[in-house]
Scaffold this active site. Structure first.
Site, PDB file in Angstrom:
ATOM      1  N   TYR A  19     -44.029 -10.450  53.480  1.00  0.00           N
ATOM      2  CA  TYR A  19     -45.020  -9.318  53.227  1.00  0.00           C
ATOM      3  C   TYR A  19     -44.070  -7.704  53.166  1.00  0.00           C
ATOM      4  CZ  TYR A  19     -48.239  -5.698  54.259  1.00  0.00           C
ATOM      5  OH  TYR A  19     -48.789  -4.361  54.530  1.00  0.00           O
TER       6      TYR A  19
ATOM      7  N   SER B  95     -45.036  -0.751  54.037  1.00  0.00           N
ATOM      8  CA  SER B  95     -46.141  -0.945  55.154  1.00  0.00           C
ATOM      9  C   SER B  95     -45.459  -0.614  56.241  1.00  0.00           C
ATOM     10  CB  SER B  95     -46.789  -2.243  55.131  1.00  0.00           C
ATOM     11  OG  SER B  95     -46.607  -2.626  56.773  1.00  0.00           O
TER      12      SER B  95
HETATM   13  N1  LIG Z   1     -54.327  -1.643  57.704  1.00  0.00           N
HETATM   14  C1  LIG Z   1     -53.430  -1.992  58.319  1.00  0.00           C
HETATM   15  O1  LIG Z   1     -53.080  -1.637  59.346  1.00  0.00           O
HETATM   16  C2  LIG Z   1     -52.068  -1.873  57.182  1.00  0.00           C
HETATM   17  C3  LIG Z   1     -50.507  -1.330  57.619  1.00  0.00           C
HETATM   18  C4  LIG Z   1     -49.892  -0.980  56.809  1.00  0.00           C
HETATM   19  C5  LIG Z   1     -50.173  -1.542  55.310  1.00  0.00           C
HETATM   20  N2  LIG Z   1     -51.630  -1.746  55.192  1.00  0.00           N
HETATM   21  C6  LIG Z   1     -51.792  -1.966  53.616  1.00  0.00           C
HETATM   22  O2  LIG Z   1     -53.242  -0.778  53.101  1.00  0.00           O
HETATM   23  C7  LIG Z   1     -53.399  -1.431  52.357  1.00  0.00           C
HETATM   24  C8  LIG Z   1     -54.683  -1.923  52.601  1.00  0.00           C
HETATM   25  O3  LIG Z   1     -54.512  -2.326  53.779  1.00  0.00           O
HETATM   26  P1  LIG Z   1     -56.089  -3.126  55.142  1.00  0.00           P
HETATM   27  O4  LIG Z   1     -56.075  -3.204  55.883  1.00  0.00           O
HETATM   28  O5  LIG Z   1     -57.720  -1.906  53.802  1.00  0.00           O
HETATM   29  O6  LIG Z   1     -56.482  -4.220  53.695  1.00  0.00           O
HETATM   30  P2  LIG Z   1     -57.803  -4.945  53.268  1.00  0.00           P
HETATM   31  O7  LIG Z   1     -57.123  -6.757  52.663  1.00  0.00           O
HETATM   32  O8  LIG Z   1     -58.803  -5.026  53.872  1.00  0.00           O
HETATM   33  O9  LIG Z   1     -57.888  -4.919  51.823  1.00  0.00           O
HETATM   34  C9  LIG Z   1     -57.548  -4.409  50.944  1.00  0.00           C
HETATM   35  C10 LIG Z   1     -58.207  -4.612  49.212  1.00  0.00           C
HETATM   36  O10 LIG Z   1     -57.197  -5.257  48.183  1.00  0.00           O
HETATM   37  C11 LIG Z   1     -57.886  -6.005  47.491  1.00  0.00           C
HETATM   38  N3  LIG Z   1     -57.376  -6.972  45.952  1.00  0.00           N
HETATM   39  C12 LIG Z   1     -56.930  -7.829  46.689  1.00  0.00           C
HETATM   40  N4  LIG Z   1     -56.066  -8.380  45.550  1.00  0.00           N
HETATM   41  C13 LIG Z   1     -56.511  -7.536  44.319  1.00  0.00           C
HETATM   42  C14 LIG Z   1     -56.499  -7.912  42.904  1.00  0.00           C
HETATM   43  N5  LIG Z   1     -55.608  -8.495  42.345  1.00  0.00           N
HETATM   44  N6  LIG Z   1     -57.017  -6.933  42.315  1.00  0.00           N
HETATM   45  C15 LIG Z   1     -57.632  -5.565  43.448  1.00  0.00           C
HETATM   46  N7  LIG Z   1     -57.895  -5.596  44.643  1.00  0.00           N
HETATM   47  C16 LIG Z   1     -57.448  -6.484  44.697  1.00  0.00           C
HETATM   48  C17 LIG Z   1     -58.956  -6.509  48.436  1.00  0.00           C
HETATM   49  O11 LIG Z   1     -59.994  -7.283  47.269  1.00  0.00           O
HETATM   50  C18 LIG Z   1     -59.130  -5.834  49.620  1.00  0.00           C
HETATM   51  O12 LIG Z   1     -60.504  -4.984  49.246  1.00  0.00           O
HETATM   52  C19 LIG Z   1     -52.765  -3.095  52.047  1.00  0.00           C
HETATM   53  O13 LIG Z   1     -51.603  -2.453  50.471  1.00  0.00           O
HETATM   54  C20 LIG Z   1     -52.701  -2.893  52.634  1.00  0.00           C
HETATM   55  O14 LIG Z   1     -51.193  -3.940  53.230  1.00  0.00           O
HETATM   56  C21 LIG Z   1     -52.477  -1.763  55.535  1.00  0.00           C
END
Ligand SMILES: NC(=O)c1ccc[n+]([C@@H]2O[C@H](COP(=O)([O-])OP(=O)(O)OC[C@H]3O[C@@H](n4cnc5c(N)ncnc54)[C@H](O)[C@@H]3O)[C@@H](O)[C@H]2O)c1
Length: 245
Positions: free
Chosen positions: A153, A143
């Site tokens: 985080y 991230s």
């Molecule tokens: N959305 C953003 O702007 C952003 C920015 C930088 C990084 N990220 C990273 O991208 C990834 C996805 O982000 P997002 O916004 O779609 O997140 P989100 O919270 O919408 O989705 C994350 C998913 O991970 C699943 N998850 C959590 N714990 C789990 C486990 N123990 N086993 C299996 N699945 C599990 C959840 O059920 C969920 O469906 C993450 O790693 C996040 O840190 C997101």
């Protein structure tokens, strides 16, 4: 024809959010996709299948090695091989607000278990399957927050980047590359309400907008391609130049 056609791909955390979009994009390019999440990935798998490729839903808890093993077994049973792993599952909601000195123990533990242990455990379980074919692509997910490191985080995501670099040599000898994408704030429901300083962060980037799955999937597609066969151990920041000087 897309280089991804016929590739067998696991996307974790794919029931919703960015992972769901990655799964749909892989399927659209003809990949066979394992749409994995802790629960409820059926809708996302149906969505992916309707986009073109084959897709199955698998329940997995990436903090639990037995559960990951079962996901790999199900992948082999359904598709007979594994080519690509996208370690997208992650915890971020609520974590960016928790300063290090006040971070509740259970929040710290959960962040490490999912973001760090979960990513490593999935790499550990995937590589023997990729090794069988002498080819594999692992995409970890960090991230923009990794650069700051001042919250639980960001520190977990920093660890994912370090891990990616550390895995490159042992995996390289088996024809497997491992890279990391580090997205900036990207389109998801409720983004404005859930990220402290949302407006400031977007305004502070060189390109002032939130990311979208085209931005992110474009990088994933490249890292999965033969054009990237000599790229490994790297983190690609896809964040509109959020930390550009
Ligand atoms: N959305 C953003 O702007 C952003 C920015 C930088 C990084 N990220 C990273 O991208 C990834 C996805 O982000 P997002 O916004 O779609 O997140 P989100 O919270 O919408 O989705 C994350 C998913 O991970 C699943 N998850 C959590 N714990 C789990 C486990 N123990 N086993 C299996 N699945 C599990 C959840 O059920 C969920 O469906 C993450 O790693 C996040 O840190 C997101």
């Amino acid at each position: 024809m897309s280089e991804l056609a016929g590739r067998v791909v696991i996307v974790t955390g794919a029931a919703r959010g960015l992972g769901r979009d990655y799964a749909r994009n892989f399927a659209r390019e003809g990949a066979h996709v394992v749409v994995a999440d802790i629960k409820g990935a059926e809708g996302a798998a149906a969505d992916a299948a309707s986009a073109g490729g084959k897709a199955i839903a698998v329940d997995v808890d990436i903090t639990d090695k037995a559960s990951i093993r079962a996901m790999m077994d199900r992948t082999m049973e359904a598709f007979g091989r594994l080519d690509v792993l996208v370690n997208n599952a992650g915890l971020w909601r609520g974590l960016a607000q928790a300063g290090l000195l006040e971070c509740p123990d259970e929040m710290w533990d959960a962040a490490w278990k999912v973001n760090v242990n979960g990513t490593l455990f999935c790499c550990q379980a995937a590589y023997p399957l990729m090794k069988q074919n002498g080819w594999g692509r692992i995409i970890n997910v960090s991230s923009v927050a990794s650069a700051g490191g001042g919250d639980s985080y960001g520190i977990t995501k920093n660890a994912v980047e370090h891990m990616t670099s550390g895995l490159a040599r042992p995996l390289g000898e088996h024809g497997i590359t491992v890279n990391c994408i580090a997205p900036g704030i990207s389109a998801f429901e409720g983004a404005k309400g859930q990220i402290p300083g949302f407006e400031r962060i977007v305004a502070g980037a060189a390109i002032k907008r939130v990311g979208n799955t085209r931005d992110l999937f474009g990088a994933i597609r490249f890292l999965c391609s033969e054009d990237a066969s000599w790229v490994t151990g790297q983190t690609l920041h896809i964040d509109g130049g959020a930390n550009a000087r």
